[in-house]
Write a protein that holds these residues in place. Structure first.
Motif, PDB file in Angstrom:
ATOM      1  N   GLN A   1       0.905  -1.182  -0.045  1.00 28.31           N
ATOM      2  CA  GLN A   1       0.084   0.057  -0.050  1.00 28.31           C
ATOM      3  C   GLN A   1       0.826   1.219  -0.137  1.00 28.31           C
ATOM      4  O   GLN A   1       0.534   2.441  -0.723  1.00 28.31           O
ATOM      5  N   THR A   2       1.909   1.291   0.815  1.00 26.46           N
ATOM      6  CA  THR A   2       2.746   2.287   0.822  1.00 26.46           C
ATOM      7  C   THR A   2       4.092   2.523  -0.337  1.00 26.46           C
ATOM      8  O   THR A   2       4.272   3.493  -0.822  1.00 26.46           O
ATOM      9  N   GLY A   3       4.742   1.233  -0.118  1.00 25.55           N
ATOM     10  CA  GLY A   3       5.724   1.232  -1.052  1.00 25.55           C
ATOM     11  C   GLY A   3       5.410   1.223  -2.819  1.00 25.55           C
ATOM     12  O   GLY A   3       6.018   1.847  -3.380  1.00 25.55           O
ATOM     13  N   LEU A   4       4.192   0.349  -3.035  1.00 25.14           N
ATOM     14  CA  LEU A   4       3.925   0.476  -4.254  1.00 25.14           C
ATOM     15  C   LEU A   4       2.472   0.998  -4.593  1.00 25.14           C
ATOM     16  O   LEU A   4       2.259   1.357  -5.996  1.00 25.14           O
ATOM     17  N   GLY A   5       2.081   1.721  -3.475  1.00 28.28           N
ATOM     18  CA  GLY A   5       1.077   2.673  -3.758  1.00 28.28           C
ATOM     19  C   GLY A   5      -0.365   2.062  -4.207  1.00 28.28           C
ATOM     20  O   GLY A   5      -1.013   2.459  -4.846  1.00 28.28           O
ATOM     21  N   LEU A   6      -0.627   0.741  -3.829  1.00 24.94           N
ATOM     22  CA  LEU A   6      -1.786   0.065  -4.220  1.00 24.94           C
ATOM     23  C   LEU A   6      -2.825   0.424  -3.246  1.00 24.94           C
ATOM     24  O   LEU A   6      -2.833   0.510  -2.155  1.00 24.94           O
TER      25      LEU A   6
ATOM     26  N   VAL B   1       9.212  10.637  -0.533  1.00 25.62           N
ATOM     27  CA  VAL B   1      10.555   9.747   0.109  1.00 25.62           C
ATOM     28  C   VAL B   1       9.744   8.748   0.912  1.00 25.62           C
ATOM     29  O   VAL B   1      10.292   7.982   1.238  1.00 25.62           O
ATOM     30  N   ALA B   2       8.512   8.917   1.319  1.00 25.81           N
ATOM     31  CA  ALA B   2       7.643   7.914   2.361  1.00 25.81           C
ATOM     32  C   ALA B   2       7.836   6.540   1.917  1.00 25.81           C
ATOM     33  O   ALA B   2       8.092   5.663   2.543  1.00 25.81           O
ATOM     34  N   SER B   3       7.502   6.493   0.379  1.00 24.04           N
ATOM     35  CA  SER B   3       7.319   5.029  -0.005  1.00 24.04           C
ATOM     36  C   SER B   3       8.717   4.325  -0.209  1.00 24.04           C
ATOM     37  O   SER B   3       9.057   3.138   0.022  1.00 24.04           O
ATOM     38  N   THR B   4       9.851   5.292  -0.521  1.00 22.48           N
ATOM     39  CA  THR B   4      11.206   4.743  -0.470  1.00 22.48           C
ATOM     40  C   THR B   4      11.736   4.421   0.881  1.00 22.48           C
ATOM     41  O   THR B   4      12.377   3.283   1.289  1.00 22.48           O
ATOM     42  N   SER B   5      11.430   5.269   1.913  1.00 22.17           N
ATOM     43  CA  SER B   5      11.964   5.036   3.251  1.00 22.17           C
ATOM     44  C   SER B   5      11.223   3.587   3.815  1.00 22.17           C
ATOM     45  O   SER B   5      12.092   2.986   4.572  1.00 22.17           O
ATOM     46  N   LEU B   6      10.025   3.608   3.465  1.00 22.35           N
ATOM     47  CA  LEU B   6       9.366   2.549   4.038  1.00 22.35           C
ATOM     48  C   LEU B   6       9.849   1.036   3.343  1.00 22.35           C
ATOM     49  O   LEU B   6      10.060   0.152   4.201  1.00 22.35           O
ATOM     50  N   THR B   7      10.078   1.289   2.161  1.00 24.22           N
ATOM     51  CA  THR B   7      10.589   0.130   1.541  1.00 24.22           C
ATOM     52  C   THR B   7      11.962  -0.336   2.215  1.00 24.22           C
ATOM     53  O   THR B   7      12.358  -1.426   2.371  1.00 24.22           O
TER      54      THR B   7
END
Length: 476
Positions: free
Chosen positions: A297-302, A440-446
């Motif tokens: 949901q956060t890293g890939l935005g699904l 940056v949110a998706s990159t940092s969570l990944t």
């Protein structure tokens, strides 16, 4: 006692209808356990609560199970199979009604706790009954069928809940389970038979108190650690109190003539190895179940619904594999299942520790599905082989310990995975020029997810080492 034993000797046990009763009830109970996870965001908005509060819907459920399941060994020896089965269904139905009509968060939490009592009674009763009514050479296949139900329900739950929330409201997650629970109750009343011999051992109140504080303290401490932080005095004190209570509880059980929970089960090496194999595998499952939805949901935005659909194939494949694995276990034993299972898990977890924001959805479906195949090769063979080594009088204690430690391992796995993820995410943000940048949110969570999956790799390696010492209980 002799009357019940004689009744069993002169009455044919209809094992198939009994099994069907448990499978229907178990499916709905486990569906309810995971389905609500997808609704937590909606509940925060609708009931006006923060994330640390809404998390109690999961924590309270785990806590209730962690407290009740150890006592189930005692309950199984005091109450008949029918009495406990009916009680578990009634608690589940009442819990679903209370939760479905909940106007405020407190009432919803009460409904969840009542539901957890139902599931906490049902699961150990189901395992114990299966051990009694099926011979050792058929248990792998039967446990495989149970695995089909127990893995398919949690897999379908999040996706079904996502669809329900999108089309209706979160209340319908509960309303839609009630007809199935009522059917399971009516079917069970028609076909459930009393199969266990009631010994009615003396109730040691102090042991129940120590068990409640011990298991409850550990589950609670680890469950809130992700939110409160490991430095929190509440987290540290509850875990320490829990560990000390369990130590005193264990020493007391070894001294009692008729213990509440007989720890002599650990004198059987295949049972002990089986329990710890299940323990580490369940930690892997639960940590993955919290990391993957966050990443999707956060890293890939699904969306929540799409994320749930991505995880369905792995859960369904795990369910399909369970009866197949059970049949292979009955024919060849655990040797050629558990070791390959851990090897597959290590490979898939290694790949999951290298996911990025560019990883494709088909690749995620493939990795998760293969991980679930590895899990299916370990879970049922390890627990069935372990329970097969126990004498009949230790079945209630063996199943209670196995299911309790699963709850504990789930709480520990989830807490440690979230802690590692958060720490890694924070370290990543320290090296970013503008941490507040939304991109940056998706990159940092990944980055945090990548590090957290290393926990799973370490657990799987420890399981692989244990697997080299496991042999068939029938060869001992």
């Amino acid at each position: 006692m002799s009357t019940i034993a004689n009744e069993q000797n002169h009455r044919v046990i209809k094992s198939t209808p009994i099994l069907i009763s448990f499978l229907i009830a178990g499916f709905i109970g486990l569906f309810s356990e995971t389905a609500l996870n997808m609704a937590l965001g909606s509940l925060m908005n609708e009931l006006n609560v923060v994330s640390s509060t809404v998390q109690w819907l999961t924590t309270g459920y785990l806590l209730t199970m962690g407290i009740l399941i150890p006592v189930s060994a005692l309950l199984i020896q005091w109450f008949s199979t029918r009495q406990l089965f009916v009680a578990s269904l009634l608690f589940s139905i009442i819990g679903a009604i209370v939760a479905g009509m909940a106007p405020i968060f407190g009432v919803l939490l009460l409904g969840r706790v009542i539901q957890a009592i139902g599931t906490g009674l049902l699961i150990p009763l189901m395992f114990n009954t299966v051990l009694i009514i099926f011979p050792i050479n058929k248990r792998g296949t039967i446990m495989g069928l149970m695995g089909l139900v127990m893995m398919a329900a949690p897999a379908i739950g999040p996706a079904a809940a996502g669809l329900i929330i999108e089309k209706l409201s979160w209340n319908w997650i509960f309303w839609m389970t009630i007809p199935f629970l009522v059917f399971a109750l009516v079917y069970g009343l028609a076909f459930m038979q009393n199969v266990s011999v009631l010994t009615k051992p003396k109730i040691d109140v102090f042991s129940i108190f120590l068990s409640t504080v011990g298991f409850g303290g550990i589950v609670y401490g680890f469950s809130v650690a992700g939110d409160k932080g490991w430095g929190s005095s509440l987290v540290i004190s509850t875990i320490i109190i829990g560990l000390l209570s369990l130590l005193i509880f264990s020493l007391r059980q070894l001294k009692l003539d008729k213990p509440m929970l007989d720890l002599r089960t650990f004198k059987y090496p295949m049972y002990t190895l089986g329990v710890f194999s299940v323990f580490v595998t369940f930690m892997i499952i639960l940590s993955s179940m919290i990391l993957l939805p966050l990443y999707l949901q956060t890293g890939l935005g699904l969306t929540a619904l799409t994320a749930g659909l991505v995880l369905i194939p792995g859960g369904v494949l795990n369910g399909i594999m369970s009866p197949i694995v059970g049949r292979v276990f009955d024919m060849y034993g655990p040797k050629w299942l558990i070791t390959p299972g851990f090897i597959i898990m290590i490979i898939m977890l290694w790949n999951l520790s290298n996911v990025t924001t560019e990883t494709s959805i088909p690749m995620m479906i493939f990795l998760h599905s293969c991980l679930m195949i590895g899990v299916s090769l370990v879970m049922m063979p390890a627990q069935t082989n372990g329970l097969n080594e126990l004498p009949r009088n230790l079945y209630p204690d063996g199943t209670a310990l196995l299911n309790t430690l699963q709850q504990v391992s789930g709480a520990i796995g989830t807490a440690v995975a979230i802690t590692i993820m958060s720490a890694s995410q924070n370290n990543f943000l320290k090296n970013v020029a503008d941490p507040s940048d939304p991109s940056v949110a998706s990159t940092s969570l990944t980055a945090g997810i990548q590090t957290a999956f290393i926990l799973g790799i370490v657990l799987a390696i420890s399981g692989l080492i244990m697997s080299f010492f496991i042999k068939s209980s029938r060869e001992i």
